[in-house]
Write a protein that holds these residues in place. Structure first.
Motif, PDB file in Angstrom:
ATOM      1  N   ALA A   1       0.813  -1.221   0.000  1.00 28.71           N
ATOM      2  CA  ALA A   1       0.000   0.000   0.000  1.00 28.71           C
ATOM      3  C   ALA A   1       0.843   1.265   0.000  1.00 28.71           C
ATOM      4  CB  ALA A   1      -0.942   0.002   1.201  1.00 28.71           C
ATOM      5  N   GLY A   2       2.156   1.129   0.251  1.00 24.74           N
ATOM      6  CA  GLY A   2       3.043   2.280   0.134  1.00 24.74           C
ATOM      7  C   GLY A   2       3.082   2.852  -1.276  1.00 24.74           C
ATOM      8  N   PHE A   3       2.623   2.058  -2.242  1.00 26.16           N
ATOM      9  CA  PHE A   3       2.580   2.526  -3.630  1.00 26.16           C
ATOM     10  C   PHE A   3       1.203   3.077  -4.013  1.00 26.16           C
ATOM     11  CE2 PHE A   3       6.070  -0.562  -3.728  1.00 26.16           C
ATOM     12  CZ  PHE A   3       7.050   0.178  -4.370  1.00 26.16           C
TER      13      PHE A   3
ATOM     14  N   ALA B   1      12.488   1.660   3.536  1.00 29.86           N
ATOM     15  CA  ALA B   1      12.505   1.597   4.994  1.00 29.86           C
ATOM     16  C   ALA B   1      11.636   0.452   5.504  1.00 29.86           C
ATOM     17  CB  ALA B   1      12.038   2.926   5.580  1.00 29.86           C
ATOM     18  N   ARG B   2      10.520   0.193   4.843  1.00 28.07           N
ATOM     19  CA  ARG B   2       9.657  -0.899   5.270  1.00 28.07           C
ATOM     20  C   ARG B   2      10.297  -2.251   4.998  1.00 28.07           C
ATOM     21  NH1 ARG B   2       4.224   2.117   2.940  1.00 28.07           N
ATOM     22  NH2 ARG B   2       4.079   3.606   4.668  1.00 28.07           N
TER      23      ARG B   2
ATOM     24  N   ILE C   1       8.479   3.754   8.336  1.00 24.28           N
ATOM     25  CA  ILE C   1       8.516   2.933   9.541  1.00 24.28           C
ATOM     26  C   ILE C   1       7.409   3.323  10.507  1.00 24.28           C
ATOM     27  CG2 ILE C   1       9.908   2.365  11.574  1.00 24.28           C
ATOM     28  CD1 ILE C   1      12.379   2.583   9.804  1.00 24.28           C
ATOM     29  N   LEU C   2       7.112   4.612  10.615  1.00 23.55           N
ATOM     30  CA  LEU C   2       6.077   5.066  11.547  1.00 23.55           C
ATOM     31  C   LEU C   2       4.699   4.519  11.173  1.00 23.55           C
ATOM     32  CD1 LEU C   2       7.257   8.756  12.034  1.00 23.55           C
ATOM     33  CD2 LEU C   2       7.136   6.991  13.820  1.00 23.55           C
TER      34      LEU C   2
ATOM     35  N   VAL D   1      15.961  -6.459   8.826  1.00 24.91           N
ATOM     36  CA  VAL D   1      16.914  -6.198   9.901  1.00 24.91           C
ATOM     37  C   VAL D   1      16.224  -5.785  11.191  1.00 24.91           C
ATOM     38  CG1 VAL D   1      18.900  -4.799  10.601  1.00 24.91           C
ATOM     39  CG2 VAL D   1      18.680  -5.558   8.226  1.00 24.91           C
ATOM     40  N   LEU D   2      15.321  -4.809  11.116  1.00 27.34           N
ATOM     41  CA  LEU D   2      14.725  -4.242  12.321  1.00 27.34           C
ATOM     42  C   LEU D   2      13.703  -5.163  12.973  1.00 27.34           C
ATOM     43  CD1 LEU D   2      14.281  -0.516  11.201  1.00 27.34           C
ATOM     44  CD2 LEU D   2      16.075  -1.495  12.640  1.00 27.34           C
TER      45      LEU D   2
END
Length: 385
Positions: free
Chosen positions: A141-143, A257-258, A309-310, A264-265
């Motif tokens: 959905a970031g797109f 970032a996602r 990320i938020l 990693v995160l």
């Protein structure tokens, strides 16, 4: 992500992309032609849109509670019908009253169909294992703007804004509704649970209040930057083309970032990644303050990565702290101030830019850092219910 999760992630990622593209991202391109056709100022359009976000905020806790009881299948399917109805009304509107009512309906659709509802649905399905699915649907959905804006622009150029609204309405019925209804699992005993359930007791304790403040602060920045980012860069000395080019990097930065969050995160508690995300915007603002327009790209990448990320943290952080019990209801309570802030941020920052120019980044940075300060007061361990 397991093979069992993947079909649901792909379905929800698709329906979330469609829901965002056909509601939240619509006014950016259609406000001007709608206003011209109706003979009103664009302020009426954006005012009605802001009111729809307020409606969405007020309905959030009730929608979350419903998903806790019966799951996301019914609620998210209803969102497609509601958004389609709002879009059809918008396309048919010949007056301010009908246009405003159409946005009222769309506000209900956004309350039951955007991220908070989808996150709650995944929490209901996967419980404490919902972090990766939540990340997965936000990757897709970031797109939404990347896909939605060109399609809306194409429709505006070839069939006009009214038929574009009708086309998005049809997409919600023909694509979104079947995916939400057939791909999301039904919850056994949902009807009986809904009939006998009592309102949950979710105290507004210190952690709940801190989280509500965190997301209200960062969503104020997000809402303001979504509208005014190019204008702010131009105030630093960037040309219009440079500002637009830099702004176009925000979307890819969010997705990268996602991906980082999913790989990693994901080994760490989401509190740590959320804290990291709160400092990227202030760092970017400091870089552009020192180096001016040549640092516009760096600012866009830093702001976009933090925002990416938020968005995930809005679902994963409350889940990690409180667990899956009453997850949707908690999301609705925590998210209500954020949606309110998102509604007023464009107007508030527009007025501030007129007075402060590029120095408005001091305000946005202060909001981000205040969110970081609040996060530092929250412990990482999961709390008992």
């Amino acid at each position: 992500m397991s093979q069992r999760q993947l079909p649901i992630i792909l379905a929800l990622g698709t329906t979330q992309t469609l829901a965002w593209a056909s509601s939240y991202y619509l006014p950016a391109l259609l406000a001007d032609p709608m206003a011209n056709d109706l003979g009103i100022s664009t302020n009426w359009i954006f005012g009605a849109f802001s009111a729809s976000l307020v409606i969405s905020a007020l309905l959030g806790p009730r929608i979350g509670r419903q998903i806790d009881l019966v799951g996301g299948r019914q609620v998210l399917s209803a969102s497609n019908v509601t958004i389609a109805a709002g879009l059809a009304l918008l396309g048919l509107s010949q007056s301010v009253a009908v246009m405003t009512f159409a946005w009222f309906v769309l506000g209900i659709g956004m309350a039951i169909g955007l991220y908070d509802a989808a996150f709650a649905a995944l929490g209901r399905i996967y419980g404490t294992e919902a972090r990766r699915p939540i990340t997965g649907i936000t990757l897709m959905a970031g797109f939404a703007s990347t896909v939605g804006w060109p399609l809306t622009a194409w429709g505006l150029a070839h069939v006009g804004w009214r038929d574009t609204c009708f086309a998005w309405a049809a997409a919600n019925i023909l694509i979104g509704l079947p995916l939400n209804f057939f791909m999301l699992p039904s919850i056994k005993g949902a009807r009986q649970a809904a009939a006998t359930a009592e309102k949950p007791h979710v105290p507004l304790d210190r952690t709940m209040i801190l989280l509500a403040f965190v997301f209200a602060a960062v969503w104020t920045v997000t809402g303001a930057m979504a509208v005014h980012f190019p204008r702010i860069l131009e105030a630093t000395g960037a040309s219009h083309v440079e500002a637009i080019a830099a702004g176009a990097l925000i979307g890819p930065a969010q997705v990268i970032a996602r991906i980082l969050e999913a790989s990693v995160l994901s080994r760490f508690h989401p509190l740590w990644s959320t804290r990291l995300a709160c400092v990227t915007h202030p760092i970017g603002a400091a870089v552009v303050a020192i180096f001016g327009a040549p640092a516009a790209t760096a600012f866009a990448l830093l702001h976009g990565s933090g925002n990416g990320i938020l968005t995930i943290a809005r679902g994963t952080l409350p889940l990690a702290i409180f667990g899956p019990k009453d997850f949707g209801f908690r999301l609705g309570i925590i998210g209500a101030p954020a949606r309110m802030a998102q509604a007023v941020a464009p107007l508030a920052f527009g007025l501030l830019i007129d007075v402060m120019g590029a120095k408005v980044l001091m305000v946005s940075s202060a909001l981000s850092l205040s969110a970081l300060a609040a996060l530092l007061l929250i412990r990482a361990e999961k709390r008992p219910d």
